[in-house]
Design an enzyme around this catalytic site. Structure first.
Site, PDB file in Angstrom:
ATOM      1  N   PRO A  56      17.203 -79.261  64.078  1.00 27.70           N
ATOM      2  CA  PRO A  56      16.528 -78.258  65.137  1.00 27.70           C
ATOM      3  C   PRO A  56      17.261 -79.201  66.378  1.00 27.70           C
ATOM      4  O   PRO A  56      17.517 -79.648  66.765  1.00 27.70           O
ATOM      5  CB  PRO A  56      15.093 -78.715  64.555  1.00 27.70           C
ATOM      6  CG  PRO A  56      15.096 -80.237  64.545  1.00 27.70           C
ATOM      7  CD  PRO A  56      15.866 -79.824  63.127  1.00 27.70           C
ATOM      8  N   ASP A  57      17.415 -77.926  67.033  1.00 24.58           N
ATOM      9  CA  ASP A  57      17.843 -78.179  68.295  1.00 24.58           C
ATOM     10  C   ASP A  57      16.869 -78.718  69.067  1.00 24.58           C
ATOM     11  O   ASP A  57      16.161 -77.278  70.724  1.00 24.58           O
ATOM     12  CB  ASP A  57      18.438 -76.265  68.627  1.00 24.58           C
ATOM     13  CG  ASP A  57      19.161 -76.187  69.762  1.00 24.58           C
ATOM     14  OD1 ASP A  57      19.513 -77.607  70.561  1.00 24.58           O
ATOM     15  OD2 ASP A  57      19.069 -75.297  70.604  1.00 24.58           O
ATOM     16  N   ILE A  58      16.941 -79.701  69.188  1.00 25.82           N
ATOM     17  CA  ILE A  58      15.833 -80.308  70.703  1.00 25.82           C
ATOM     18  C   ILE A  58      16.018 -81.561  70.684  1.00 25.82           C
ATOM     19  O   ILE A  58      15.581 -82.300  70.480  1.00 25.82           O
ATOM     20  CB  ILE A  58      14.456 -80.940  69.775  1.00 25.82           C
ATOM     21  CG1 ILE A  58      14.147 -81.498  68.045  1.00 25.82           C
ATOM     22  CG2 ILE A  58      13.163 -79.302  69.083  1.00 25.82           C
ATOM     23  CD1 ILE A  58      13.645 -81.398  67.466  1.00 25.82           C
ATOM     24  N   LYS A 118      13.476 -80.111  74.034  1.00 26.59           N
ATOM     25  CA  LYS A 118      14.568 -79.046  74.664  1.00 26.59           C
ATOM     26  C   LYS A 118      14.328 -78.446  73.774  1.00 26.59           C
ATOM     27  O   LYS A 118      13.442 -78.649  72.525  1.00 26.59           O
ATOM     28  CB  LYS A 118      15.470 -79.986  74.463  1.00 26.59           C
ATOM     29  CG  LYS A 118      17.100 -78.822  74.851  1.00 26.59           C
ATOM     30  CD  LYS A 118      17.053 -78.143  73.764  1.00 26.59           C
ATOM     31  CE  LYS A 118      18.505 -77.101  74.156  1.00 26.59           C
ATOM     32  NZ  LYS A 118      19.241 -76.786  73.342  1.00 26.59           N
TER      33      LYS A 118
END
Length: 202
Positions: A56-58, A118
């Site tokens: 994931p985009d974190i 994020k």
């Protein structure tokens, strides 16, 4: 990259998440109005880096993972690269990471003025996203600039005010503070379908 920005009216940058995509962009030429146009450089996106590895985009990918991928791009290309470093993380970590980015040959790093876990900016206020306060983010920029060796390496502040629907005036106030703290440039970001608020900001 700094020379290109000064020399050209428009500098064209395209996302490249691995050496193959970068090679395609490096060699792509389009003819328009009897002029040959090319991309001037690459954008290393944390979103596509994460997604291509099934994460994931974190900010889940470690910095060394990101830098190794960029190094592989540099092995087969010649154009400058801008690295998307999300929030930059903790100030102390960002100071160290900036040195590694510059040493590798990255031309610029962009960090966004948010804090906490994020989340993708295009989700806007549909998810909880907290914008960092001006003083705290300005300190992050200032402290990182103290660790930069060359004038050619740029730290660019990405302002999330329009994403979070705080308006153009908030975006301008933040931008002026970030530049005063040493930011070499401002990236304004919008999720509207028209570019109107970006033009108003500009």
């Amino acid at each position: 990259l700094k020379r290109l920005l000064n020399a050209k009216k428009i500098t064209r940058i395209m996302e490249a998440h691995n050496p193959l995509s970068a090679l395609i962009l490096e060699n792509l030429t389009v003819t328009q109005n009897n002029k040959q146009l090319q991309f001037d450089g690459f954008w290393s996106s944390s979103l596509t880096d994460s997604t291509s590895q099934g994460k994931p985009d974190i900010e889940a990918l470690e910095i060394n993972n990101r830098l190794n991928n960029i190094n592989n791009i540099f092995d087969v290309t010649t154009k400058p690269l801008i690295m998307d470093a999300d929030t930059g993380g903790k100030i102390e970590h960002f100071e160290l990471n900036v040195r590694s980015m510059e040493r590798l040959g990255i031309s610029a790093v962009i960090i966004e003025d948010k804090k906490g876990l994020k989340k993708n900016s295009l989700l806007g206020n549909d998810v909880e996203q907290i914008q960092d306060d001006i003083d705290s983010f300005s300190e992050k920029i200032f402290s990182a600039k103290q660790n930069v060796v060359s004038d050619d390496f740029m730290i660019i502040a990405r302002v999330e005010s329009l994403i979070l629907e705080k308006g153009v005036h908030d975006a301008i106030e933040r931008s002026l503070a970030y530049v005063k703290s040493g930011a070499d440039g401002i990236m304004i970001h919008s999720r509207k379908k028209s570019p109107d608020e970006v033009f108003i900001f500009s």
